[in-house]
Write an enzyme that holds these catalytic residues in place. Sequence first.
Site, PDB file in Angstrom:
ATOM      1  N   ARG A  25      23.198  23.035  16.030  1.00 46.96           N
ATOM      2  CA  ARG A  25      21.917  23.840  16.755  1.00 46.96           C
ATOM      3  C   ARG A  25      21.059  22.290  16.623  1.00 46.96           C
ATOM      4  NH1 ARG A  25      18.514  26.078  11.530  1.00 46.96           N
ATOM      5  NH2 ARG A  25      19.703  27.296  11.265  1.00 46.96           N
TER       6      ARG A  25
ATOM      7  N   ASP B  58      21.053  25.349   7.562  1.00 47.23           N
ATOM      8  CA  ASP B  58      20.368  23.964   8.078  1.00 47.23           C
ATOM      9  C   ASP B  58      19.903  22.741   8.022  1.00 47.23           C
ATOM     10  OD1 ASP B  58      18.813  26.109   8.438  1.00 47.23           O
ATOM     11  OD2 ASP B  58      17.364  26.737   6.869  1.00 47.23           O
TER      12      ASP B  58
HETATM   13  C1  LIG Z   1      15.491  27.348  15.568  1.00 54.28           C
HETATM   14  C2  LIG Z   1      15.703  26.796  14.812  1.00 54.28           C
HETATM   15  C3  LIG Z   1      16.220  26.345  13.829  1.00 54.28           C
HETATM   16  C4  LIG Z   1      15.165  25.359  13.231  1.00 54.28           C
HETATM   17  N1  LIG Z   1      15.646  24.508  11.787  1.00 54.28           N
HETATM   18  C5  LIG Z   1      15.379  23.184  11.020  1.00 54.28           C
HETATM   19  C6  LIG Z   1      16.201  22.848  10.478  1.00 54.28           C
HETATM   20  O1  LIG Z   1      16.874  23.060  10.305  1.00 54.28           O
HETATM   21  N2  LIG Z   1      15.706  21.567  10.495  1.00 54.28           N
HETATM   22  C7  LIG Z   1      14.870  20.546  10.868  1.00 54.28           C
HETATM   23  O2  LIG Z   1      14.864  19.847  10.086  1.00 54.28           O
HETATM   24  N3  LIG Z   1      13.721  21.431  11.535  1.00 54.28           N
HETATM   25  C8  LIG Z   1      14.416  22.501  11.924  1.00 54.28           C
HETATM   26  N4  LIG Z   1      14.027  23.360  12.871  1.00 54.28           N
HETATM   27  C9  LIG Z   1      11.911  22.803  13.614  1.00 54.28           C
HETATM   28  C10 LIG Z   1      12.670  21.221  14.878  1.00 54.28           C
HETATM   29  O3  LIG Z   1      13.238  20.296  13.588  1.00 54.28           O
HETATM   30  C11 LIG Z   1      10.628  21.111  14.860  1.00 54.28           C
HETATM   31  O4  LIG Z   1      10.241  20.865  14.093  1.00 54.28           O
HETATM   32  C12 LIG Z   1       9.725  22.490  16.060  1.00 54.28           C
HETATM   33  O5  LIG Z   1      11.255  22.604  16.201  1.00 54.28           O
HETATM   34  C13 LIG Z   1       8.998  21.427  16.688  1.00 54.28           C
HETATM   35  O6  LIG Z   1       9.918  21.138  17.644  1.00 54.28           O
HETATM   36  P1  LIG Z   1      10.113  21.353  18.984  1.00 54.28           P
HETATM   37  O7  LIG Z   1      11.308  20.652  19.186  1.00 54.28           O
HETATM   38  O8  LIG Z   1       9.999  22.574  19.663  1.00 54.28           O
HETATM   39  O9  LIG Z   1       9.453  20.462  20.031  1.00 54.28           O
HETATM   40  P2  LIG Z   1       7.540  20.304  20.698  1.00 54.28           P
HETATM   41  O10 LIG Z   1       7.309  19.057  21.137  1.00 54.28           O
HETATM   42  O11 LIG Z   1       6.928  20.180  18.560  1.00 54.28           O
HETATM   43  O12 LIG Z   1       6.906  21.577  20.705  1.00 54.28           O
HETATM   44  C14 LIG Z   1       6.756  21.917  22.106  1.00 54.28           C
HETATM   45  C15 LIG Z   1       6.166  23.056  22.286  1.00 54.28           C
HETATM   46  O13 LIG Z   1       6.149  24.301  21.067  1.00 54.28           O
HETATM   47  C16 LIG Z   1       5.391  24.544  20.747  1.00 54.28           C
HETATM   48  N5  LIG Z   1       5.152  24.133  19.093  1.00 54.28           N
HETATM   49  C17 LIG Z   1       6.333  23.236  18.442  1.00 54.28           C
HETATM   50  N6  LIG Z   1       6.170  23.648  17.348  1.00 54.28           N
HETATM   51  C18 LIG Z   1       4.882  24.131  16.902  1.00 54.28           C
HETATM   52  C19 LIG Z   1       3.589  25.142  16.064  1.00 54.28           C
HETATM   53  N7  LIG Z   1       4.485  24.286  14.017  1.00 54.28           N
HETATM   54  N8  LIG Z   1       3.028  25.981  15.779  1.00 54.28           N
HETATM   55  C20 LIG Z   1       2.528  26.203  16.999  1.00 54.28           C
HETATM   56  N9  LIG Z   1       3.549  25.750  18.622  1.00 54.28           N
HETATM   57  C21 LIG Z   1       4.480  24.697  17.902  1.00 54.28           C
HETATM   58  C22 LIG Z   1       4.244  23.843  21.398  1.00 54.28           C
HETATM   59  O14 LIG Z   1       3.953  25.084  22.718  1.00 54.28           O
HETATM   60  C23 LIG Z   1       4.739  22.937  21.527  1.00 54.28           C
HETATM   61  O15 LIG Z   1       3.518  22.189  23.094  1.00 54.28           O
HETATM   62  C24 LIG Z   1      14.339  23.839  14.037  1.00 54.28           C
HETATM   63  C25 LIG Z   1      13.913  24.612  14.830  1.00 54.28           C
HETATM   64  C26 LIG Z   1      14.104  25.782  15.374  1.00 54.28           C
HETATM   65  C27 LIG Z   1      13.285  26.324  16.644  1.00 54.28           C
END
Ligand SMILES: Cc1cc2nc3c(=O)[nH]c(=O)nc-3n(C[C@H](O)[C@H](O)[C@H](O)COP(=O)(O)OP(=O)(O)OC[C@H]3O[C@@H](n4cnc5c(N)ncnc54)[C@H](O)[C@@H]3O)c2cc1C
Length: 305
Positions: free
Chosen positions: A182, A132
Amino acid sequence: MGLFTRAVMTAADHPKVESLVTRGRLARPVVQRFVAGEDLEDAIQAIKDLNSRGVGGILDLLGEGVENPEGAIQARDDYLASVLRIEETGIDTTVTIKPSQLGVSFDKAGCIDHLRAIAAATRRIKVGIEIDMEQSRFVSDTIEVYRTLQPEFGDLRLAVQAYMRRTPADLQAMAELRPRVRLIKGAYEEPEAIALQKRSEITAQYAHLIEWLFDHGTDPGIATHDEALIEHARATAERAGATSGDYEIQMLYGIRRDLQTRLAREGFRVRVYVPFGSAWYPYLMRRIGERPANLRFFLRALAGR
Ligand SMILES: Cc1cc2nc3c(=O)[nH]c(=O)nc-3n(C[C@H](O)[C@H](O)[C@H](O)COP(=O)(O)OP(=O)(O)OC[C@H]3O[C@@H](n4cnc5c(N)ncnc54)[C@H](O)[C@@H]3O)c2cc1C
């Protein structure tokens, strides 16, 4: 990072808020949405359920910011025990680890040794392993940990945050490794000087990095719930002559279950990040900070309504 997220993160740092949330039982429904449970067996069961829908797991033992060697050793041993359970149950999962959980902040060499031990265990049972990415103060050390271990463990995957201004240069510097990445937007509150703040800018940078990864990376991990970006990955893959088996789509436990299942049915390789453990507070707060609707749901739960 928006004002809303900043407000939630600032409140979350307050010890009274933490104790209200972690001691009481009222927040439990919200915790259960995003966290598989406190025990390893809860996570194993959640991954079995995912597997039955054609989705793989990414097992995450919650815990971060470990401040002493004993804590890091405990995390290593807990991960080693998890790997044994993965072997016994035969579930389809990878594991993912936070460097700060293995003590990177006070002993980088020790962190590397712990991660090496876990990576050797996952390699023995042919399970993937991921690192991560955490707050900006850990980025350089995390990349160093990855660069040290990547020659020994070629399938090691590194999480990379699109919102960090330094990320395109960091990836370029790793190009000769054809890194297994990732790609994420980034979940921590960071100042404007080092991280993009506007949603449109973060999305544009993410889209650009998708293209970079199909040109220069290995088996890109597209970790987002943003359907436009998933579509962009699909189009980029097609242009690059890649098939759906050449990259992976990753999402978080409790978010867009419908989309996870649909993509798996369409033949995409989908994995879901499954956090478990008792140290769920900071993880939960990051998930709440991402969506105003989550905060409303959370506050209603806390108020007992
Ligand atoms: C497999 C995975 C591993 C990750 N590992 C890390 C890491 O190591 N370090 C790090 O900094 N971040 C990590 N993240 C988190 C990432 O950085 C984002 O904060 C998170 O994925 C939300 O961004 P998004 O790309 O989904 O887009 P967004 O534009 O935030 O969301 C797109 C859509 O997804 C849904 N959604 C997103 N978040 C939420 C929520 N919290 N609750 C409900 N619905 C939601 C909604 O429908 C939204 O419209 C990880 C995410 C994933 C999927």
